[in-house]
Design an enzyme around this catalytic site. Structure first.
Site, PDB file in Angstrom:
ATOM      1  N   GLY A   5      20.639  28.459  23.330  1.00 41.08           N
ATOM      2  CA  GLY A   5      21.510  29.228  24.224  1.00 41.08           C
ATOM      3  C   GLY A   5      22.858  28.579  24.508  1.00 41.08           C
ATOM      4  N   GLY A  64      16.689  33.619  19.716  1.00 43.03           N
ATOM      5  CA  GLY A  64      16.630  34.082  21.103  1.00 43.03           C
ATOM      6  C   GLY A  64      17.637  35.181  21.354  1.00 43.03           C
ATOM      7  N   GLY A  65      18.771  34.821  21.944  1.00 43.43           N
ATOM      8  CA  GLY A  65      19.771  35.802  22.379  1.00 43.43           C
ATOM      9  C   GLY A  65      20.153  36.836  21.329  1.00 43.43           C
ATOM     10  N   TRP A  99      12.184  37.358  22.559  1.00 39.99           N
ATOM     11  CA  TRP A  99      12.948  38.080  23.591  1.00 39.99           C
ATOM     12  C   TRP A  99      12.925  37.388  24.950  1.00 39.99           C
ATOM     13  CZ3 TRP A  99      12.566  44.172  23.195  1.00 39.99           C
ATOM     14  CH2 TRP A  99      13.267  44.574  22.046  1.00 39.99           C
ATOM     15  N   GLU A 136      11.018  25.977  26.879  1.00 44.34           N
ATOM     16  CA  GLU A 136      11.154  26.588  28.208  1.00 44.34           C
ATOM     17  C   GLU A 136       9.821  26.621  28.944  1.00 44.34           C
ATOM     18  OE1 GLU A 136      13.181  30.129  26.887  1.00 44.34           O
ATOM     19  OE2 GLU A 136      14.926  28.895  26.384  1.00 44.34           O
TER      20      GLU A 136
HETATM   21  P1  13P Z   1      18.912  31.143  21.296  1.00 41.58           P
HETATM   22  O1  13P Z   1      18.882  31.772  19.922  1.00 41.58           O
HETATM   23  O2  13P Z   1      19.316  32.082  22.381  1.00 41.58           O
HETATM   24  O3  13P Z   1      19.678  29.852  21.282  1.00 41.58           O
HETATM   25  O4  13P Z   1      17.381  30.762  21.665  1.00 41.58           O
HETATM   26  C1  13P Z   1      16.620  30.054  20.750  1.00 41.58           C
HETATM   27  C2  13P Z   1      15.221  30.048  21.201  1.00 41.58           C
HETATM   28  O5  13P Z   1      14.877  29.413  22.185  1.00 41.58           O
HETATM   29  C3  13P Z   1      14.258  30.876  20.445  1.00 41.58           C
HETATM   30  O6  13P Z   1      12.951  30.581  20.802  1.00 41.58           O
END
Ligand code: 13P
Length: 253
Positions: free
Chosen positions: A171, A232-233, A11, A95
């Site tokens: 993302g 992620g998203g 999240w 990140e």
């Molecule tokens: P997204 O699915 O938003 O591209 O993010 C991937 C992610 O960094 C999961 O840890």
């Protein structure tokens, strides 16, 4: 997919208690999809509340500090997240590597602390677009991983999961091809075999992460070496996350 697929929602810095209804919905639906192991990593502030809501899915943290405790303002130790209800921790996400200057050495120390506290770890790796364009993605990822993996892990198959997340796919809506993912996962598997032996390595799942959505999940998960997804998203709503879990359930054993 040779192992039980593992679909994990990260999240990131999203979620307040209002989103516990999504946690509940994901948990209830996952009880009917036992073929898939499902987990969520909400922010620290929601770990305990999420843990109280769930019966089936795992709850984990997105990071922990390498120290046991003491004068480290704003940090959270492995023992603390375990106490809050976390069963695993995501470590070395790009990140954190980029935004918090986490080196491979730092990630390795965190991994050792998390394992010592009894947390399973999801260790992330992945190359930038420049590295991929230079044709050095595999060499980069293998050296990043070998420097981040903890030494002397006896029960890797139970405690370790790897997440391959190319930075340029996070993302962005862009993804590598299934062939590119498969090739990278095979290279990672060989490193895990070298590090922990064939028998332990067999059980280590290698997840793919980066723009996984309900409509591309079946394809992205189709290679035998892809043991699941770090999302992620699309993990922020029960509807889209469960779409990915359903896709994982459809993949033949
Ligand atoms: P997204 O699915 O938003 O591209 O993010 C991937 C992610 O960094 C999961 O840890």
């Amino acid at each position: 997919m040779a192992v039980r697929p593992f679909i994990v929602g990260n999240w990131k810095m999203n979620g307040t208690r209002a989103m516990l209804s999504e946690v509940r919905a994901i948990d209830r639906a996952s009880q009917r999809l036992m073929k898939v192991e499902v987990a969520l990593a909400p922010p620290f502030t929601l770990i305990h509340a999420a843990h109280k809501e769930v019966e089936q899915i795992g709850v984990g943290a997105q990071d922990c500090h390498s120290g046991d405790g003491g004068a480290s303002t704003g940090d959270v130790s492995a023992a603390m997240v375990l106490d809050a209800g976390a069963k695993f921790v995501i470590l070395g996400h790009s990140e954190r590597r980029q935004g918090h200057d986490e080196t491979n050495a730092v990630v390795r120390t965190k991994a050792a602390s998390a394992l010592a506290a009894g947390l399973r770890i999801i260790l992330c790796c992945g190359e930038s677009e420049a590295v991929r364009d230079a044709g050095k993605a595999e060499a980069f990822v293998l050296s990043q991983l070998s420097e981040s993996l903890p030494d002397g892990l006896q029960n890797a198959s139970e405690m370790l999961t790897i997440a391959y997340e190319p930075i340029w796919a996070i993302g962005t809506g862009r993804t590598p091809t299934v062939e590119e993912i498969g090739a990278m996962h095979r290279a990672i598997r060989a490193l895990i075999v070298d590090s922990y032996g064939e028998e332990q390595a067999q059980g280590v799942r290698i997840l793919y992460g980066g723009s996984v959505k309900p409509d591309n999940a079946l394809e992205l998960l189709s290679d035998d070496e892809v043991g699941g997804a770090l999302v992620g998203g699309a993990s922020l709503s029960a509807e889209s996350f469960l779409g990915i879990v359903l896709a994982a359930a459809e993949i033949p054993d």
